[in-house]
Design a protein around this motif. Structure first.
Motif, PDB file in Angstrom:
ATOM      1  N   LEU A  78     -19.981  -7.553  43.933  1.00 19.31           N
ATOM      2  CA  LEU A  78     -20.082  -7.158  45.333  1.00 19.31           C
ATOM      3  C   LEU A  78     -19.712  -5.678  45.456  1.00 19.31           C
ATOM      4  O   LEU A  78     -18.584  -5.287  45.187  1.00 19.31           O
ATOM      5  N   GLU A  79     -20.680  -4.880  45.843  1.00 19.17           N
ATOM      6  CA  GLU A  79     -20.498  -3.430  45.872  1.00 19.17           C
ATOM      7  C   GLU A  79     -20.142  -2.902  47.254  1.00 19.17           C
ATOM      8  O   GLU A  79     -19.912  -1.706  47.432  1.00 19.17           O
ATOM      9  N   GLY A  80     -20.118  -3.781  48.239  1.00 21.41           N
ATOM     10  CA  GLY A  80     -19.766  -3.383  49.597  1.00 21.41           C
ATOM     11  C   GLY A  80     -20.006  -4.532  50.550  1.00 21.41           C
ATOM     12  O   GLY A  80     -20.370  -5.644  50.135  1.00 21.41           O
ATOM     13  N   PHE A  81     -19.805  -4.271  51.852  1.00 19.82           N
ATOM     14  CA  PHE A  81     -19.946  -5.310  52.866  1.00 19.82           C
ATOM     15  C   PHE A  81     -20.532  -4.708  54.137  1.00 19.82           C
ATOM     16  O   PHE A  81     -20.020  -3.703  54.643  1.00 19.82           O
ATOM     17  N   THR A  82     -21.573  -5.324  54.645  1.00 17.85           N
ATOM     18  CA  THR A  82     -22.092  -4.974  55.962  1.00 17.85           C
ATOM     19  C   THR A  82     -21.372  -5.821  57.005  1.00 17.85           C
ATOM     20  O   THR A  82     -21.306  -7.048  56.876  1.00 17.85           O
ATOM     21  N   LEU A  83     -20.819  -5.153  58.014  1.00 20.25           N
ATOM     22  CA  LEU A  83     -20.027  -5.830  59.036  1.00 20.25           C
ATOM     23  C   LEU A  83     -20.790  -5.861  60.354  1.00 20.25           C
ATOM     24  O   LEU A  83     -21.299  -4.829  60.822  1.00 20.25           O
ATOM     25  N   LEU A  84     -20.866  -7.052  60.935  1.00 18.39           N
ATOM     26  CA  LEU A  84     -21.443  -7.273  62.258  1.00 18.39           C
ATOM     27  C   LEU A  84     -20.303  -7.610  63.212  1.00 18.39           C
ATOM     28  O   LEU A  84     -19.343  -8.282  62.824  1.00 18.39           O
ATOM     29  N   VAL A  85     -20.390  -7.194  64.460  1.00 22.05           N
ATOM     30  CA  VAL A  85     -19.285  -7.459  65.391  1.00 22.05           C
ATOM     31  C   VAL A  85     -19.807  -7.936  66.741  1.00 22.05           C
ATOM     32  O   VAL A  85     -20.907  -7.577  67.169  1.00 22.05           O
ATOM     33  N   GLY A  86     -18.990  -8.751  67.406  1.00 21.29           N
ATOM     34  CA  GLY A  86     -19.232  -9.079  68.801  1.00 21.29           C
ATOM     35  C   GLY A  86     -20.071 -10.303  69.053  1.00 21.29           C
ATOM     36  O   GLY A  86     -20.604 -10.463  70.155  1.00 21.29           O
ATOM     37  N   GLY A  87     -20.184 -11.212  68.084  1.00 18.71           N
ATOM     38  CA  GLY A  87     -20.894 -12.454  68.330  1.00 18.71           C
ATOM     39  C   GLY A  87     -19.994 -13.491  68.973  1.00 18.71           C
ATOM     40  O   GLY A  87     -18.766 -13.428  68.872  1.00 18.71           O
ATOM     41  N   GLY A  88     -20.606 -14.463  69.627  1.00 18.23           N
ATOM     42  CA  GLY A  88     -19.852 -15.547  70.238  1.00 18.23           C
ATOM     43  C   GLY A  88     -20.744 -16.312  71.189  1.00 18.23           C
ATOM     44  O   GLY A  88     -21.567 -15.713  71.889  1.00 18.23           O
ATOM     45  N   LEU A  89     -20.607 -17.647  71.231  1.00 22.71           N
ATOM     46  CA  LEU A  89     -21.573 -18.462  71.960  1.00 22.71           C
ATOM     47  C   LEU A  89     -21.034 -19.105  73.222  1.00 22.71           C
ATOM     48  O   LEU A  89     -21.800 -19.681  73.986  1.00 22.71           O
ATOM     49  N   GLY A  90     -19.738 -19.063  73.459  1.00 22.13           N
ATOM     50  CA  GLY A  90     -19.201 -19.772  74.612  1.00 22.13           C
ATOM     51  C   GLY A  90     -19.600 -19.143  75.934  1.00 22.13           C
ATOM     52  O   GLY A  90     -19.770 -17.929  76.054  1.00 22.13           O
ATOM     53  N   GLN A  91     -19.775 -19.988  76.952  1.00 21.77           N
ATOM     54  CA  GLN A  91     -19.959 -19.535  78.318  1.00 21.77           C
ATOM     55  C   GLN A  91     -19.428 -20.618  79.248  1.00 21.77           C
ATOM     56  O   GLN A  91     -19.066 -21.704  78.803  1.00 21.77           O
ATOM     57  N   SER A  92     -19.373 -20.324  80.526  1.00 27.83           N
ATOM     58  CA  SER A  92     -18.819 -21.282  81.489  1.00 27.83           C
ATOM     59  C   SER A  92     -19.787 -21.443  82.644  1.00 27.83           C
ATOM     60  O   SER A  92     -20.230 -20.440  83.231  1.00 27.83           O
ATOM     61  N   HIS A  93     -20.130 -22.693  82.975  1.00 26.36           N
ATOM     62  CA  HIS A  93     -20.916 -22.929  84.175  1.00 26.36           C
ATOM     63  C   HIS A  93     -20.127 -22.452  85.393  1.00 26.36           C
ATOM     64  O   HIS A  93     -18.951 -22.746  85.534  1.00 26.36           O
TER      65      HIS A  93
ATOM     66  N   GLU B  36     -19.621  -5.418  74.428  1.00 28.26           N
ATOM     67  CA  GLU B  36     -20.646  -5.197  75.452  1.00 28.26           C
ATOM     68  C   GLU B  36     -20.217  -4.135  76.460  1.00 28.26           C
ATOM     69  O   GLU B  36     -21.001  -3.272  76.856  1.00 28.26           O
ATOM     70  N   ALA B  37     -18.958  -4.216  76.901  1.00 25.51           N
ATOM     71  CA  ALA B  37     -18.476  -3.274  77.916  1.00 25.51           C
ATOM     72  C   ALA B  37     -18.436  -1.846  77.383  1.00 25.51           C
ATOM     73  O   ALA B  37     -18.775  -0.888  78.106  1.00 25.51           O
ATOM     74  N   TRP B  38     -18.034  -1.684  76.144  1.00 20.69           N
ATOM     75  CA  TRP B  38     -17.912  -0.352  75.559  1.00 20.69           C
ATOM     76  C   TRP B  38     -19.233   0.166  74.987  1.00 20.69           C
ATOM     77  O   TRP B  38     -19.482   1.365  74.984  1.00 20.69           O
ATOM     78  N   GLY B  39     -20.032  -0.721  74.447  1.00 21.43           N
ATOM     79  CA  GLY B  39     -21.171  -0.301  73.642  1.00 21.43           C
ATOM     80  C   GLY B  39     -20.748  -0.158  72.192  1.00 21.43           C
ATOM     81  O   GLY B  39     -19.574   0.123  71.889  1.00 21.43           O
ATOM     82  N   ILE B  40     -21.687  -0.332  71.271  1.00 20.44           N
ATOM     83  CA  ILE B  40     -21.335  -0.380  69.854  1.00 20.44           C
ATOM     84  C   ILE B  40     -20.825   0.969  69.357  1.00 20.44           C
ATOM     85  O   ILE B  40     -19.938   1.030  68.490  1.00 20.44           O
ATOM     86  N   GLU B  41     -21.297   2.089  69.917  1.00 20.21           N
ATOM     87  CA  GLU B  41     -20.860   3.400  69.431  1.00 20.21           C
ATOM     88  C   GLU B  41     -19.400   3.665  69.790  1.00 20.21           C
ATOM     89  O   GLU B  41     -18.626   4.159  68.963  1.00 20.21           O
TER      90      GLU B  41
ATOM     91  N   ALA C 287     -19.175 -19.477  86.045  1.00 21.91           N
ATOM     92  CA  ALA C 287     -18.483 -18.209  85.809  1.00 21.91           C
ATOM     93  C   ALA C 287     -19.542 -17.132  85.564  1.00 21.91           C
ATOM     94  O   ALA C 287     -20.148 -17.073  84.494  1.00 21.91           O
ATOM     95  N   LYS C 288     -19.782 -16.311  86.556  1.00 26.37           N
ATOM     96  CA  LYS C 288     -20.823 -15.305  86.481  1.00 26.37           C
ATOM     97  C   LYS C 288     -20.574 -14.350  85.322  1.00 26.37           C
ATOM     98  O   LYS C 288     -19.449 -13.973  85.040  1.00 26.37           O
TER      99      LYS C 288
ATOM    100  N   ASP D  13      -8.260 -12.486  82.313  1.00 26.95           N
ATOM    101  CA  ASP D  13      -9.178 -13.586  82.600  1.00 26.95           C
ATOM    102  C   ASP D  13      -9.728 -14.099  81.280  1.00 26.95           C
ATOM    103  O   ASP D  13     -10.535 -13.438  80.633  1.00 26.95           O
ATOM    104  N   ARG D  14      -9.309 -15.291  80.895  1.00 23.96           N
ATOM    105  CA  ARG D  14      -9.659 -15.798  79.574  1.00 23.96           C
ATOM    106  C   ARG D  14     -11.158 -16.070  79.418  1.00 23.96           C
ATOM    107  O   ARG D  14     -11.652 -16.140  78.295  1.00 23.96           O
ATOM    108  N   LYS D  15     -11.870 -16.201  80.502  1.00 28.40           N
ATOM    109  CA  LYS D  15     -13.320 -16.397  80.399  1.00 28.40           C
ATOM    110  C   LYS D  15     -14.009 -15.157  79.830  1.00 28.40           C
ATOM    111  O   LYS D  15     -15.127 -15.242  79.327  1.00 28.40           O
ATOM    112  N   PHE D  16     -13.340 -14.009  79.926  1.00 29.35           N
ATOM    113  CA  PHE D  16     -13.943 -12.755  79.460  1.00 29.35           C
ATOM    114  C   PHE D  16     -13.106 -12.096  78.355  1.00 29.35           C
ATOM    115  O   PHE D  16     -13.190 -10.885  78.153  1.00 29.35           O
ATOM    116  N   SER D  17     -12.317 -12.903  77.644  1.00 34.38           N
ATOM    117  CA  SER D  17     -11.373 -12.347  76.674  1.00 34.38           C
ATOM    118  C   SER D  17     -11.900 -12.272  75.252  1.00 34.38           C
ATOM    119  O   SER D  17     -11.254 -11.668  74.399  1.00 34.38           O
ATOM    120  N   ARG D  18     -13.049 -12.883  74.969  1.00 35.17           N
ATOM    121  CA  ARG D  18     -13.596 -12.795  73.610  1.00 35.17           C
ATOM    122  C   ARG D  18     -14.034 -11.359  73.313  1.00 35.17           C
ATOM    123  O   ARG D  18     -14.418 -10.604  74.208  1.00 35.17           O
TER     124      ARG D  18
END
Length: 559
Positions: free
Chosen positions: A236-251, A302-307, A253-254, A291-296
């Protein structure tokens, strides 16, 4: 962040004295359950307090309280178990659980139906077998998943080694677990301070997964941090890192919604652990705690942007991070059936419907492990691999499963083998409706529809169901996702990728369970005539457009 902006759970964590109270006081207080505060801290110890919802109304009518029991989750990095460990887990299912084992979508094992008095004995048996439930739940980095395929090459073995080392590095350091459950037993390396987590740990749960290049059996884009090694001849010569995935949502909760992870960087092995820990720290310090609904972490990215997020990680590590290398995927399948490992041995992937190991299946697995002592690996699709099998034992192992009435891969419909469901009712407190208990019927109705339409000759769609919108069985990344909407009703999502690289979209809302397959019939009939050569159903829905399909077929119950 000021105290006025903290959620109630944050106050509970602060008052817990690093995950001790009030669990330590309430464990032996003579009741059959814990307080709400105790329940919140129990999660960090790998325990969920539940009650039997099938009898809740009847008990209330009799003036009785809930029938409390506990779900215990064993953290197993990469899903790897020795034969001795698996057999110990199997014995505990009878001694303290409900005679079943539940393989989770994070390669862990869950017990259901454990009574309060059985918690400490269960933890102690696990500890004697070098297993733990610490941080299997709670606002911490949870069980780290990794592609379990045991092909005998240096890169695969290194991947599992990195997963295990990362898991060890990211465990909480508090002695609370050892004091409460193991009578003060503790490892010499543990210290009282929490250098990574601090007094309030993370804002919410945090998930990390390792995929192998080209092989997305772990749904790497659904993780808070997805990790894909860069493979070379030297390992293994390195690692590509992905960030910010997650599937939960709340009926209701806008603005809550599932998200796939985005590429962040590709780093060398010498930077890997430091950069991963920095990502966790950024979420620790900047994730929302009001607000734990938006804590992931997905909402922070998303709020900051990837950069901006990348710039903050760079500030934590003190150097610039390179661009992420592009990724390519070939398969998302789960390694079922027989495979050559490459070292003269075989491994065998066995389908476990909805991850529930019970009755004849449980007896068959036990016999195989007792007689042949294979290493056992759990998969992120709720199945099980038997590793290091001598080719001369292949026929005998198959005979054991057949003698117990267990269907072997290749003898089951692919629609059934590709399906997943969460436990839902009667134990999960978040469930809105059924999932595991109705999925066997739903998926067989679906397979019968494929047969009537003569669609068994091409790619078979992946169907996943959950009893609530939290998404534990990853329905949003499936070709067909069924998400509990209300009692007996589901939202149908279409258009996810079979490679796990695209989310589905809402097709129909509030569909009765009995109407699900009828609602899919006109779509599948159109797919049969309009698909491109080799095109998967999810790819077809995405190409045509889920909105277009809704306009064409949304009002039809069947063709």
């Amino acid at each position: 962040m000021s105290e006025a902006k903290l959620s109630k759970v944050e106050y509970v964590k602060i008052a817990s004295n690093r995950l001790r109270g009030p669990v330590d006081a309430e464990l032996h207080n003579g009741t059959d359950h814990f307080s709400e505060e105790g329940y919140q801290i129990l999660k960090f110890h790998g325990i969920y307090q539940q009650d039997d919802r099938d009898v809740r109304k009847a008990r209330k009518a009799q003036g009785l309280g809930p029938d409390y029991s506990f779900m215990i989750r064993v953290a197993i990095p990469g899903g790897v178990l020795t034969p001795e460990q698996y057999l110990a887990l199997d014995r505990l299912a009878d001694e303290l659980g409900n005679a079943t084992l539940r393989i989770t979508t994070r390669q862990a094992i869950q017990y259901h139906g454990v009574r309060k008095g059985g918690l400490k004995p269960l933890m102690q048996v696990l500890n004697r077998n070098l297993l733990t439930t610490l941080s299997a739940c709670g606002d911490v980095v949870r069980n780290i998943v990794a592609c379990p395929a045991p092909f005998a090459d240096r890169q695969r073995s290194e991947l599992m080694r990195y997963a295990k080392e990362l898991s060890d590095r990211l465990k909480p350091r508090t002695r609370a677990y050892y004091e409460i459950w193991l009578d003060g037993e503790r490892a010499a390396s543990l210290e009282e301070s929490e250098p990574l987590y601090g007094d309030t740990y993370l804002p919410r749960k945090f998930k990390i997964g390792f995929a192998f290049p080209g092989d997305n059996c772990v749904d790497v884009y659904t993780q808070d941090i997805g990790i894909v090694p860069v493979v070379g001849e030297r390992g293994l010569e390195g690692f590509t890192l992905l960030v910010g995935g997650g599937l939960g949502q709340s009926h209701g909760a806008k603005d809550t919604h599932p998200v796939l992870a985005k590429p962040l960087t590709t780093v060398g092995p010498e930077q890997f652990f430091e950069v991963v820990e920095a990502i966790v720290k950024v979420q620790r310090d900047h994730g929302r705690r009001d607000d734990r609904k938006f804590s992931r972490m997905k909402y922070l990215v998303e709020a900051w942007g990837i950069e901006r997020f990348k710039a903050e990680v760079e500030r934590y590590v003190g150097y610039a991070l390179p661009e992420a290398r592009p990724l390519e995927w070939l398969s998302g399948d789960d390694h079922l059936g027989w495979h050559e490992q490459g070292d003269g041995k075989l491994f065998f992937g066995l389908f476990v419907e909805n991850g529930r190991v019970k009755e004849n299946l449980r007896a068959a697995i036990r016999e195989v492990v007792q007689r042949f002592a294979p290493e056992v690996r759990l998969t992120a699709q709720q199945n099980i691999l038997f590793v290091g099998v001598d080719p001369s034992d292949q026929a005998a192992i198959e005979a054991i499963f057949r003698n117990h009435g267990v269907a072997l891969p290749g003898t089951l419909p692919l629609a059934v083998q590709n399906a997943m469901a969460c436990p839902a009712l009667p134990t999960c407190g978040l469930a809105i409706t059924e999932s595991e208990r109705v999925m066997p019927e739903v998926i067989r109705e679906f397979d019968a529809l494929l047969g009537r339409l003569e669609l068994h000759d091409g790619p078979i769609p992946h169907v996943r169901m959950t009893g609530c919108p939290n998404g534990c069985a990853r329905p949003y990344s499936a070709e067909v996702g069924l998400v509990g909407r209300s009692l007996g009703s589901y939202t149908i999502y279409l258009g996810g990728s079979p490679l796990g690289t695209r989310l589905g979209q809402v097709y129909l809302d509030n569909v009765k369970r009995e109407e699900i397959v009828n609602r899919l019939e006109p779509l599948l009939a159109a797919y049969k005539h309009e698909r491109l050569e080799g095109e998967a159903f999810g790819d077809y829905c995405d190409r045509v457009g889920v909105g277009t399909l809704r306009e064409r077929f949304g009002d039809l119950a069947s063709v």
